[in-house]
Design a protein around this motif. Structure first.
Motif, PDB file in Angstrom:
ATOM      1  N   CYS A  68       0.842  -1.198   0.000  1.00 33.01           N
ATOM      2  CA  CYS A  68       0.000   0.000   0.000  1.00 33.01           C
ATOM      3  C   CYS A  68       0.876   1.248   0.000  1.00 33.01           C
ATOM      4  O   CYS A  68       1.611   1.499   0.965  1.00 33.01           O
ATOM      5  N   PHE A  69       0.778   2.024  -1.054  1.00 31.64           N
ATOM      6  CA  PHE A  69       1.575   3.243  -1.161  1.00 31.64           C
ATOM      7  C   PHE A  69       0.633   4.440  -1.255  1.00 31.64           C
ATOM      8  O   PHE A  69      -0.254   4.490  -2.101  1.00 31.64           O
ATOM      9  N   ALA A  70       0.841   5.392  -0.344  1.00 27.92           N
ATOM     10  CA  ALA A  70      -0.092   6.490  -0.147  1.00 27.92           C
ATOM     11  C   ALA A  70       0.174   7.652  -1.102  1.00 27.92           C
ATOM     12  O   ALA A  70       1.197   7.725  -1.770  1.00 27.92           O
ATOM     13  N   LYS A  71      -0.766   8.567  -1.098  1.00 26.01           N
ATOM     14  CA  LYS A  71      -0.737   9.708  -2.016  1.00 26.01           C
ATOM     15  C   LYS A  71       0.552  10.523  -1.876  1.00 26.01           C
ATOM     16  O   LYS A  71       1.189  10.857  -2.887  1.00 26.01           O
ATOM     17  N   ARG A  72       0.956  10.855  -0.663  1.00 27.75           N
ATOM     18  CA  ARG A  72       2.149  11.697  -0.502  1.00 27.75           C
ATOM     19  C   ARG A  72       3.401  11.015  -1.032  1.00 27.75           C
ATOM     20  O   ARG A  72       4.168  11.636  -1.776  1.00 27.75           O
ATOM     21  N   PRO A  73       3.687   9.750  -0.701  1.00 28.38           N
ATOM     22  CA  PRO A  73       4.837   9.085  -1.325  1.00 28.38           C
ATOM     23  C   PRO A  73       4.742   9.005  -2.847  1.00 28.38           C
ATOM     24  O   PRO A  73       5.769   9.079  -3.524  1.00 28.38           O
ATOM     25  N   LYS A  89       0.677   0.713 -13.140  1.00 30.29           N
ATOM     26  CA  LYS A  89       0.606  -0.712 -12.814  1.00 30.29           C
ATOM     27  C   LYS A  89      -0.254  -0.975 -11.586  1.00 30.29           C
ATOM     28  O   LYS A  89      -0.935  -2.004 -11.502  1.00 30.29           O
ATOM     29  N   GLY A  90      -0.246  -0.065 -10.635  1.00 30.43           N
ATOM     30  CA  GLY A  90      -0.900  -0.297  -9.354  1.00 30.43           C
ATOM     31  C   GLY A  90      -2.410  -0.283  -9.443  1.00 30.43           C
ATOM     32  O   GLY A  90      -3.015   0.211 -10.405  1.00 30.43           O
ATOM     33  N   VAL A  91      -3.021  -0.833  -8.420  1.00 28.56           N
ATOM     34  CA  VAL A  91      -4.481  -0.805  -8.264  1.00 28.56           C
ATOM     35  C   VAL A  91      -4.820   0.417  -7.421  1.00 28.56           C
ATOM     36  O   VAL A  91      -4.415   0.517  -6.262  1.00 28.56           O
ATOM     37  N   GLN A  92      -5.550   1.367  -7.998  1.00 30.62           N
ATOM     38  CA  GLN A  92      -5.873   2.608  -7.307  1.00 30.62           C
ATOM     39  C   GLN A  92      -7.122   2.425  -6.449  1.00 30.62           C
ATOM     40  O   GLN A  92      -8.086   1.794  -6.873  1.00 30.62           O
ATOM     41  N   TRP A  93      -7.090   3.016  -5.246  1.00 32.90           N
ATOM     42  CA  TRP A  93      -8.281   2.933  -4.395  1.00 32.90           C
ATOM     43  C   TRP A  93      -8.345   4.106  -3.434  1.00 32.90           C
ATOM     44  O   TRP A  93      -7.329   4.648  -3.026  1.00 32.90           O
ATOM     45  N   ARG A 118      -3.021  12.501  -7.811  1.00 36.16           N
ATOM     46  CA  ARG A 118      -2.809  11.130  -7.381  1.00 36.16           C
ATOM     47  C   ARG A 118      -3.939  10.646  -6.473  1.00 36.16           C
ATOM     48  O   ARG A 118      -4.543  11.439  -5.749  1.00 36.16           O
ATOM     49  N   PRO A 119      -4.218   9.344  -6.491  1.00 36.12           N
ATOM     50  CA  PRO A 119      -5.255   8.780  -5.627  1.00 36.12           C
ATOM     51  C   PRO A 119      -4.785   8.701  -4.181  1.00 36.12           C
ATOM     52  O   PRO A 119      -3.612   8.932  -3.872  1.00 36.12           O
TER      53      PRO A 119
END
Length: 536
Positions: A68-73, A89-93, A118-119
């Motif tokens: 899980c990679f957050a908006k700020r990173p 590539k990632g699944v956005q949620w 960004r999500p």
């Protein structure tokens, strides 16, 4: 398993350093080629600072690990030139749901407002994350940037000196010695660097065990975070479900305290647990299985002379809330611009003490939230469990109870309130953009604000006059002139002005606010620049 685990991405290659008659001196050495170490190295190389990365491995991490990679990173990764392939590539949620027993008690949206590039989060296996960062390293090398990764180069000993660090490095062809002006240790929670230097790592150790299973299946679950308290398929425990790319799903199941870890990891024991959750008829394939416990700990100090710790080497939290890799990326984002100014002679070495102060503050914030999440998810007494279950029952129908539910306070960027680099707030503006805060994004026509604030000090003026360039004691500050008319959505005004007609912001290279005023005041802005670079 995915073949990416098997292919060396930075295979061992004999370095000229190994044949040099005397130890070769490098500007910066980074230990660890995980997400945090690679982020530090890429940032340094983009600034033109020579860097060598040493890792005892030569491949990406085995298993999905952090996902899980957050908006700020993600915004930080955009600045490093590798955010887009990860988002692609990632699944956005943005959405999450909380269940108690078999009931959904409520749902939440982590990014309810529009106007962000960004999500709130993407889910992406760590092996892809590392692969894309290594790809970025290769791009920089092709452009002539001074960056090198040395695989199967294991640091065996470290000697610290007032003006450099000496490293003894073991390779498949024997050992050699190199030196570096600065060393950044990003070698994980079990940090050999920390052990070799005899540094502390204090905090809480939690006894609960959790099963991670990455399964490949064709499922129609929505792209959301689902968390269960006391589910019927794992009574008295918890469970988590996340979607990843390539039809892979992350399942976390709480197992309790006294277990046989090796036995629990066997497929004949994992598969029945998953069928109880997913249904007997669901077809799936195990990709990766692990058992983990966790700790909430940190070093007393992150900087020790010429050695600076970042990521899990400096601090460790529980996985609830995705605060591990996300906070590590914010460590390097905070550190590298300061290190560059010090190395260029444009700031005193004491500026690096603000890295220690600000990121220790960030680590304490993460540890506090992570520990609270763990205590809520795994109550330690019958009374705690009764209280927890009452909160969950109330949250189904009463909004006031929902903030008390803690299934993992998800990672948010740290605001450096009280930092010595902040100037006093001179604008009665929105709290979210007070000094110390990370700048929120805002739409500017077909573009967004944050990419315009990268890698340098910026004077952001909104409907205010100011010089296009200010130089203060060797530090250049360039102006970005905007108007609320540039954003038809009025997000820029809402996020930066509030009820004010104009505003002037001094923005640090890591996109945090250093100072803000209603209008340009040259003596005050110059003083703010000096303060933000550790000179006042």
């Amino acid at each position: 398993m995915n073949k990416i685990f098997e292919v060396p991405l930075y295979a061992y290659d004999r370095s000229p350093d190994q044949d040099a008659p005397a130890p070769v001196r490098h500007k910066v050495a980074v230990i660890g080629a995980g997400p945090v170490g690679l982020a530090a190295a890429i940032d340094l190389a983009q600034q033109g600072i020579e860097v060598v990365v040493l890792d005892d491995n030569d491949k990406v991490s085995f298993g999905s690990r952090a996902i899980c990679f957050a908006k700020r990173p993600l915004e930080i990764l955009d600045r490093l030139g590798c955010g887009q392939p990860m988002v692609d590539k990632g699944v956005q949620w943005n959405l999450g749901k909380v269940f108690f027993d078999d009931r959904q008690v409520y749902d939440f949206n982590l990014l309810p407002e529009e106007g962000h590039a960004r999500p709130a989060f993407i889910n992406l296996q760590q092996y892809y994350f590392e692969e894309y960062m290594v790809n970025r390293v290769r791009e920089l090398q092709e452009q002539g940037a001074p960056i090198e990764i040395r695989g199967r180069n294991k640091v065996e000993a470290i000697g610290t000196h007032p003006d450099h660090v000496k490293l003894e490095v073991e390779t498949p062809e024997g050992s050699y010695t190199l030196e570096a002006d600065w060393l950044i240790a990003c070698d994980g929670a079990g940090s050999p660097t920390r052990r070799m230097l005899g540094k502390d790592f204090v905090g809480r150790v939690f006894e609960d065990n959790f099963l991670i299973a990455d399964v490949i299946m064709d499922a129609d679950f929505p792209t959301e975070r689902w968390f269960w308290f006391d589910p019927p398929f794992n009574k008295g425990q918890s469970a988590l479900l996340h979607k990843q790319p390539d039809g892979v799903w992350r399942i976390d199941l709480q197992l309790g305290w006294d277990i046989d870890k090796e036995r629990e990891k066997r497929p004949e024991n994992v598969i029945p647990r998953l069928k109880a959750m997913l249904g007997e008829d669901v077809q799936f394939e195990l990709e990766w299985v692990s058992i983990y416990t966790f700790q909430c700990r940190r070093m007393e100090q992150f900087r020790h002379g010429r050695v600076i710790f970042a990521g899990d080497a400096a601090h460790q939290v529980s996985p609830f809330g995705a605060r591990g890799a996300n906070s590590g990326l914010q460590d390097t984002d905070n550190l590298i611009w300061k290190l560059r100014l010090v190395m260029e002679g444009k700031a005193p070495e004491s500026l690096l003490d603000s890295y220690d102060m600000e990121r220790v503050h960030g680590a304490d914030e993460n540890i506090l939230n992570s520990s609270r999440s763990t205590d809520f998810i795994t109550p330690k007494s019958e009374m705690s469990r009764i209280l927890r279950d009452a909160v969950l029952d109330l949250s189904e129908h009463h909004e006031f109870a929902r903030p008390l539910v803690n299934s993992g306070r998800l990672s948010v960027p740290c605001t450096y309130d009280g930092s010595p680099l902040n100037s006093a707030d001179a604008l009665d503006g929105p709290a979210r953009t007070r000094p110390g805060s990370p700048c929120p994004d805002a739409p500017l026509g077909d573009e967004f604000l944050l990419p315009k604030l990268a890698d340098k000090f910026t004077l952001l003026t909104i409907d205010a006059d100011a010089p296009d360039l200010i130089e203060e004691d060797g530090v250049e500050v360039t102006r970005l002139a905007l108007s609320v008319k540039d954003d038809a959505t009025l997000a820029l005004k809402e996020r930066y002005l509030g009820d004010n007609e104009s505003g002037v912001y001094l923005i640090r290279p890591d996109q945090h606010v250093a100072a803000r005023r209603p209008s340009f005041d040259e003596p005050q802005i110059r003083a703010a620049i000096r303060r933000a670079t550790g000179k006042e």
